[in-house]
Design a protein around this motif. Structure first.
Motif, PDB file in Angstrom:
ATOM      1  N   ASP A 182      -7.342   5.088  -3.632  1.00 42.85           N
ATOM      2  CA  ASP A 182      -6.184   5.017  -4.520  1.00 42.85           C
ATOM      3  C   ASP A 182      -5.396   3.733  -4.281  1.00 42.85           C
ATOM      4  O   ASP A 182      -4.720   3.235  -5.179  1.00 42.85           O
ATOM      5  CB  ASP A 182      -5.275   6.233  -4.315  1.00 42.85           C
ATOM      6  N   ASN A 183      -5.473   3.218  -3.065  1.00 43.57           N
ATOM      7  CA  ASN A 183      -4.791   1.956  -2.777  1.00 43.57           C
ATOM      8  C   ASN A 183      -5.542   0.764  -3.341  1.00 43.57           C
ATOM      9  O   ASN A 183      -4.953  -0.263  -3.620  1.00 43.57           O
ATOM     10  CB  ASN A 183      -4.609   1.784  -1.267  1.00 43.57           C
TER      11      ASN A 183
ATOM     12  N   ALA B 110       0.294   6.991   2.515  1.00 37.19           N
ATOM     13  CA  ALA B 110      -0.130   8.391   2.492  1.00 37.19           C
ATOM     14  C   ALA B 110      -1.337   8.621   1.583  1.00 37.19           C
ATOM     15  O   ALA B 110      -1.923   9.691   1.602  1.00 37.19           O
ATOM     16  CB  ALA B 110       1.036   9.274   2.030  1.00 37.19           C
ATOM     17  N   PHE B 111      -1.709   7.621   0.801  1.00 39.35           N
ATOM     18  CA  PHE B 111      -2.827   7.772  -0.128  1.00 39.35           C
ATOM     19  C   PHE B 111      -4.141   7.380   0.540  1.00 39.35           C
ATOM     20  O   PHE B 111      -4.158   6.558   1.441  1.00 39.35           O
ATOM     21  CB  PHE B 111      -2.633   6.862  -1.339  1.00 39.35           C
TER      22      PHE B 111
ATOM     23  N   VAL C 112       0.844  -1.192   0.000  1.00 35.42           N
ATOM     24  CA  VAL C 112       0.000   0.000   0.000  1.00 35.42           C
ATOM     25  C   VAL C 112       0.879   1.241   0.000  1.00 35.42           C
ATOM     26  O   VAL C 112       2.053   1.179   0.314  1.00 35.42           O
ATOM     27  CB  VAL C 112      -0.937   0.070   1.239  1.00 35.42           C
ATOM     28  N   VAL C 113       0.267   2.358  -0.371  1.00 39.00           N
ATOM     29  CA  VAL C 113       0.923   3.649  -0.203  1.00 39.00           C
ATOM     30  C   VAL C 113       0.208   4.298   0.971  1.00 39.00           C
ATOM     31  O   VAL C 113      -0.935   4.731   0.854  1.00 39.00           O
ATOM     32  CB  VAL C 113       0.800   4.506  -1.474  1.00 39.00           C
TER      33      VAL C 113
ATOM     34  N   GLY D 252     -12.263   7.563   1.193  1.00 35.66           N
ATOM     35  CA  GLY D 252     -11.438   8.764   1.177  1.00 35.66           C
ATOM     36  C   GLY D 252     -10.450   8.850   2.326  1.00 35.66           C
ATOM     37  O   GLY D 252      -9.629   9.756   2.379  1.00 35.66           O
ATOM     38  N   LEU D 253     -10.536   7.911   3.249  1.00 34.14           N
ATOM     39  CA  LEU D 253      -9.699   7.981   4.441  1.00 34.14           C
ATOM     40  C   LEU D 253      -8.279   7.514   4.130  1.00 34.14           C
ATOM     41  O   LEU D 253      -8.079   6.538   3.411  1.00 34.14           O
ATOM     42  CB  LEU D 253     -10.295   7.099   5.538  1.00 34.14           C
TER      43      LEU D 253
ATOM     44  N   LEU E  47      -4.450   5.498   8.435  1.00 34.78           N
ATOM     45  CA  LEU E  47      -5.360   5.610   9.567  1.00 34.78           C
ATOM     46  C   LEU E  47      -6.181   4.340   9.790  1.00 34.78           C
ATOM     47  O   LEU E  47      -6.921   4.240  10.745  1.00 34.78           O
ATOM     48  CB  LEU E  47      -6.302   6.806   9.371  1.00 34.78           C
TER      49      LEU E  47
ATOM     50  N   LEU F 157      -4.136   0.006  -6.821  1.00 39.87           N
ATOM     51  CA  LEU F 157      -2.683  -0.097  -7.019  1.00 39.87           C
ATOM     52  C   LEU F 157      -2.347  -1.363  -7.817  1.00 39.87           C
ATOM     53  O   LEU F 157      -2.686  -2.471  -7.417  1.00 39.87           O
ATOM     54  CB  LEU F 157      -1.972  -0.129  -5.661  1.00 39.87           C
TER      55      LEU F 157
END
Lengths: 363, 509
Positions: free
Chosen positions: B357-358, B352-353, B349-350, B399-400, B404, B361
């Protein structure tokens, strides 16, 4: 779940309140320095404000400077999203300007609608070309891009001096400058454009390049956040291992991002040479490539933020020079100190206030 | 010194990190000369609590009593002074120092190194005699097996005068044999009167070695019992807060045609060290093949070579009969090879995204997510929301930001992404690392369902229980080679452990 609710308000804090608080802090400290010099801080700030926004001419100059900073700020930001720190916007802008200038000098007889796009393409290509070598060295050989782009600034400077002194100089003059571009290649100034639709605006160097800079900002936003290429670029910038896992080549992203970055920096040449100076002269980027780093940092690498912070820096430039004209004790260097403080607080120290402010916020 | 019954007592320890309430008024006491287990799911607050005891974080409220006296512990130095030592999950050793140099690190005793070293050597030899804990003092740490490195950590703590020893997930990197040696050592230390706190999420270890156990859930203590008076099932139910199944429910496998075939695969790492040395095997449709082995014996490199992340030195890999050598991960994905990487945060995963968006990927260039040059945000978001509800990812917020989410929910999203692509072959590295028991049950069920749908699954895990529970066939890797193969029926933890230690054939034959 509580984190989810906290997220949007925190985003506001980060995007708006924090930069403003940092700016206020920088100005407070600047005020203290002006006080120490023996001038009234309040009068100084009033002077700066009216110098930057107080008249049509003032506004024109502010936005003219801002145009340079938007281009270089975007250049730094695009590289930054790919995880690269491009310190070379200065040199890329310098060489990009050469490209635009050569088109204007060589094809000056062509009509504007043909020469302008050619010059824009040339500025982008030359700027991108100058970024390509450091990019390639980083991607293939692992040479650190911070070092190579800095070096390429010096190379650009040396190359341009040589070209202007030995080859491009207008025969029969002392100063290393080219002849003036044919008027048909000049980017129309803001006051001319506005006059055409019946609005009067005081003469200033503000020109069509500002609109191009805004368009470039929109384009960068679209590319970075709304295309799969921008997605790949952001993945590679944030997590190279995840990029390889996803089948994205970080090396290829490095090269592509730097090409785009250099092309954007080249846009500065359009504003300075085709819009204002109408010839190629020594050191026309004037440090805007470095200011671009601060602009990108303060604008959080977001095109909207970059436009706003570029205008702020434009105002600091323009208002600052008014200040040094009008106040006997304030000279150019004092103005640089104020700009430096803004960069320090908004860029380098941006997170100092984050903790106390977010604690206050969540209360 | 007059010492009471209680070595360590926690009273009302409370700690918040922003919105996260990591410890809620935690109180319990640890009796002197016992091994005390602290168990709970990831994120239950065990590590936070122990970091408070060891002085890494200050508590917001509550007090700590050592030997019945309240102590203020503000730094690890304070903790050491109070007689508390800690062995971290990730060793805090300087790899290119010798054992002795590591032992005196931070306690050199003056500016002349030689004097400190001689003193330390004498002290170590005494400790070694007392505890029967032998380590080669002059060996360089990085050359030693992890089991020995861990002993160095324990010695380090004892050398600092630790009466209370905290071990945080000490068995994560050990073979079963090394684990039982460690437990042997812990028992010996207990019998000499030291107090040991064992932090773990493995029920079996709690049952094997502890005297008492404290169970934590969501930052609070939910149970504290004598180990003899409880059972793994009862502890698991307490940890999760509901009845859970510890067994993987699955029917017999019905293997079909080979979908993944690996022949004579050899991989060197970036330094040129051979990691995989000529490995051949097949994974057929409808079976789960497990690769057992101590971490670092070539499993990771094997997985990465099959996924196309590293170029093998030699050997052939084919998916559904098509050779994939030379193809990049994207091209392999297109052939139906999905990969759940071992190290989710590093690769899968990224962080920070946002989640949405993950969730694309590796599949971001598929037609459904793009129109012309542009991405389709609404489609991507909707797709992510669907995956989240399918896989019970909490909170279901596309969107989270990924960082987190808890580890288990991150993993569920990665699994959702890879399995949703409808792969032919699925490579799975550590499917439940950092995942809670409740989610493990769910993930295992999904993986079995995938097998029953006729996919080929290759599973690498350091959790032997997981391999034993899930795999239909087990390959054992040691030193970069496959040293043995067992069917699920004939495999046992002991057999696997011996093979993993490289003495498999003798024991097997």
């Amino acid at each position: 779940m509580s984190a989810e609710r906290a997220a949007p308000s925190l985003r506001w804090l980060e995007a708006l309140v924090l930069p403003l608080a940092n700016l206020v802090l920088a100005l407070l400290l600047s005020g203290l320095i002006i006080r120490l010099i023996g001038e009234s801080p309040l009068a100084a700030f009033r002077l700066m404000l009216s110098g930057a926004f107080g008249s049509q001419e003032a506004l024109g100059y502010t936005l003219y400077y801002a145009t340079n900073f938007i281009f270089t700020g975007l250049a730094v930001a695009v590289a930054f999203h790919a995880g690269l720190f491009n310190i070379g916007a200065e040199g890329q802008a310098y060489i990009g300007g050469l490209g635009a200038g050569l088109v204007c000098l060589g094809l000056g007889s062509l009509p504007f609608w043909l020469v302008a796009p050619l010059a824009i393409v040339a500025a982008a290509l030359f700027g991108a070309g100058w970024a390509l070598v450091p990019a390639w060295l980083q991607a293939r050989r692992g040479s650190h891009i911070v070092i190579t782009t800095i070096m390429f600034n010096f190379l650009a400077s040396a190359l341009m001096t040589w070209l202007l002194v030995n080859i491009l100089i207008k025969p029969g003059q002392q100063s290393p400058e080219t002849r003036e571009f044919a008027p048909g290649t000049w980017l129309p100034s803001a006051h001319d454009l506005l006059a055409r639709i019946g609005l009067s605006f005081a003469p200033s160097p503000l020109n069509l390049a500002f609109a191009l800079a805004i368009a470039a900002s929109a384009l960068v936003w679209l590319v970075i956040w709304r295309t799969r290429w921008g997605y790949a670029l952001r993945v590679a910038g944030k997590n190279a291992a995840a990029a390889r896992y996803a089948g994205i080549s970080p090396a290829r992203v490095t090269i592509a991002a730097m090409l785009l970055s250099g092309a954007l920096a080249g846009g500065l040449g359009l504003n300075e040479l085709m819009g204002a100076e109408h010839r190629i002269l020594l050191d026309f980027p004037g440090g805007a490539g470095f200011v671009g780093i601060a602009v990108a940092l303060m604008g959080r690498n977001n095109p909207v933020g970059i436009v706003i912070s570029a205008i702020l820096f434009g105002a600091l430039y323009q208002g600052g020079s008014e200040l040094s004209f009008d106040m006997p004790h304030v000279n150019r260097d004092t103005v640089v100190v104020i700009q430096g403080l803004v960069i320090l607080f908004c860029g380098a120290l941006e997170n100092v206030l984050k903790r106390p402010l977010s604690r206050l916020w969540s209360r | 010194m007059n010492k009471g019954e209680t070595a360590l007592e926690l009273r009302g320890i409370d700690k918040r990190f922003g919105a996260v309430h990591a410890n809620r008024a935690v109180s319990f006491s640890v009796r002197r000369g016992t091994i005390h287990g602290l168990i709970g799911e990831n994120g239950a607050g065990k590590s936070t609590l122990m970091n408070i005891v060891y002085g890494f974080h200050p508590a917001d409220a509550g007090e700590l009593l050592v030997d019945g006296r309240a102590v203020a512990i503000r730094s690890p130095q304070d903790a050491i002074a109070a007689g508390i030592g800690m062995v971290h999950q990730h060793f805090m050793l300087v790899p290119n120092f010798t054992v002795l140099e590591n032992l005196i690190l931070g306690a050199e005793g003056g500016w002349r190194l030689a004097a400190g070293r001689a003193k330390a050597r004498a002290a170590m030899e005494r400790i070694e005699r007392e505890h029967g804990l032998s380590v080669p003092l002059d060996a360089v740490v990085e050359d030693l097996p992890v089991g020995i490195q861990q002993r160095v950590e324990i010695l380090k703590a004892l050398n600092r005068g630790a009466e209370i020893l905290i071990l945080d997930e000490p068995t994560a990197v050990l073979t079963p044999q090394e684990t039982s040696q460690l437990f042997e050592l812990l028992r010996r230390l207990r019998d000499q009167g030291r107090t040991i706190i064992l932090v773990t999420h493995k029920l079996k270890e709690i049952m094997a070695v502890t005297d008492n156990v404290t169970v934590m859930r969501q930052g609070a203590v939910v149970a504290g019992v004598a180990t003899a008076a409880t059972s793994p099932q009862a502890l698991a139910d307490e940890m999760v807060g509901r009845a859970v199944s510890l067994e993987v429910a699955k029917g017999p496998a019905a293997p079909g045609v080979p979908l993944l075939s690996v022949r004579d695969l050899a991989v060197r790492d970036r330094k040129g060290v051979p990691r995989v040395k000529g490995v051949s095997f097949e994974v057929r449709a409808g079976e789960i093949v497990g690769i057992a082995g101590v971490a670092g014996n070539g499993q990771s490199e094997l997985l990465e070579a099959i996924a196309g992340l590293v170029e093998p030195e030699r050997g052939e890999i084919s998916v559904s009969g098509r050779p994939v050598n030379g193809l990049d991960p994207r091209e392999r994905r297109a052939l139906g090879l999905a990969h759940i990487p071992e190290d989710r945060l590093r690769m899968g995963v990224v962080a920070a995204f946002p989640a949405r968006d993950n969730a694309i990927l590796g599949y971001h260039d598929r037609a459904g997510y793009n129109r012309g040059p542009f991405t389709r945000p609404a489609r991507i978001s909707g797709d992510c929301a669907r995956k989240m509800s399918d896989w019970d990812v909490r909170p279901p917020a596309p969107g989270l930001r990924m960082s987190l989410f808890s580890g288990g929910n991150q993993q569920k999203l990665v699994l959702a992404r890879e399995i949703d692509s409808n792969p032919v072959v699925l490579l799975i590295g550590q499917p439940t690392r950092g995942v809670d028991i409740g989610a493990i049950e769910f993930i295992h069920r999904r993986l079995v369902a995938l097998r029953d749908a006729g996919k080929a699954l290759l599973l690498v895990s350091v959790e032997l229980d997981e391999i034993l529970g899930l795999a239909d066939r087990i390959l054992v890797m040691a030193g970069g080679e496959i040293v043995g193969e067992l069917s699920a029926a004939e495999a046992s933890e002991e057999k696997l452990g011996l093979m993993m230690a490289g003495i498999g054939k003798a024991a097997h034959g």
